[in-house]
Design a protein around this motif. Structure first.
Motif, short mmCIF file in Angstrom:
data_model
loop_
_atom_site.label_atom_id
_atom_site.label_comp_id
_atom_site.label_asym_id
_atom_site.label_seq_id
_atom_site.Cartn_x
_atom_site.Cartn_y
_atom_site.Cartn_z
N UNK A 86 0.86 -1.18 0.00
CA UNK A 86 0.00 0.00 0.00
C UNK A 86 0.90 1.24 0.00
N UNK A 87 0.36 2.36 -0.43
CA UNK A 87 1.17 3.58 -0.50
C UNK A 87 0.57 4.63 0.42
N UNK A 88 1.31 4.94 1.47
CA UNK A 88 0.85 5.95 2.43
C UNK A 88 1.07 7.36 1.90
N UNK A 89 0.43 8.33 2.54
CA UNK A 89 0.64 9.72 2.15
C UNK A 89 1.93 10.28 2.75
N UNK A 90 2.53 11.22 2.05
CA UNK A 90 3.63 11.99 2.62
C UNK A 90 2.98 13.06 3.50
N UNK A 91 3.47 13.23 4.72
CA UNK A 91 2.91 14.26 5.63
C UNK A 91 3.34 15.64 5.16
N UNK A 92 2.34 16.50 4.94
CA UNK A 92 2.63 17.87 4.52
C UNK A 92 1.86 18.86 5.37
#
Ligand code: AR6
Length: 180
Positions: A86-92
């Motif tokens: 799965x591909x998590x989000x980059x925290x921004x």
């Protein structure tokens, strides 16, 4: 440490997910599916070439994997039968829908697990390494999604393991489990 939710066991452990004796492990991949650092690198190293080959064929079919989605390959040389990437989000800063994206990672992974008749699954702490998601927020989301899933579905998944690599995550998950 473990708790029972509905008729499934939710277990917490600290260590290396590639060594887990479960039906499927979840990988915190990237959209390219071509491997990387962190847990992704460890899984590709331990699982061997077969995982990369399947990832490449998924790429040629559907062009990688979107954030919040999940795809499935063999576990290769590891004990697990399957890897759910799965591909998590980059925290921004939290203003780019990161929470919903991270929730989707857990939902998509569990959906893929169910479709593939998985009975036990191990999750790493998706997005909390290189992608920099605040660990406390990510822990609450992971636990919330897994609990909701088990409470709302007649699931084949009888064992869910949260595998924490670092002490900080382990302490956060321990606190969360103690609330049950
Ligand atoms: N077993 C279990 N957990 C691990 C392991 C391991 N062997 N190694 C690291 N962790 P990260 P992300 C933990 O960075 O933040 C990759 O390059 C780690 O301590 O692996 O989602 C991908 O290709 C942390 O808590 O994933 C992407 O480009 C958690 O796994 C990017 O990193 C997630 O850290 C994804 O970043």
């Amino acid at each position: 440490m473990e708790v029972i939710i509905r008729d499934s066991m939710v277990h917490l452990t600290q260590g290396d997910i590639t060594k887990m004796d479960v039906d499927a492990i979840v990988n915190a991949a990237n959209t390219s599916l071509l491997g990387g650092g962190g847990v992704d690198g460890a899984i590709h190293r331990a699982g061997g070439r077969a995982i990369l080959e399947e990832c490449m064929s998924i790429r040629s079919r559907q062009g990688g994997c979107a954030v919040g989605e999940a795809v499935v390959t063999t576990g290769g040389n590891m004990k697990c039968r399957l890897v759910i990437h799965t591909v998590g989000p980059v925290w921004n800063g939290g203003v780019y829908d990161e929470e919903e994206k991270l929730r989707n990672c857990y939902r998509s992974s569990l959906r893929q697990a169910e479709l593939n008749e998985v009975t036990s699954i191990a999750f790493p702490n998706i997005s909390t390494g290189i992608y920099n998601y605040p660990k406390d927020l990510a822990c609450r989301i992971a636990f919330d999604e897994v609990s909701k899933y088990l409470l709302n579905n007649e699931s084949n998944i009888k064992r869910i393991v949260f595998v924490c690599f670092d002490k900080e995550n382990f302490a956060l998950y321990k606190k969360e489990l103690e609330k049950v």
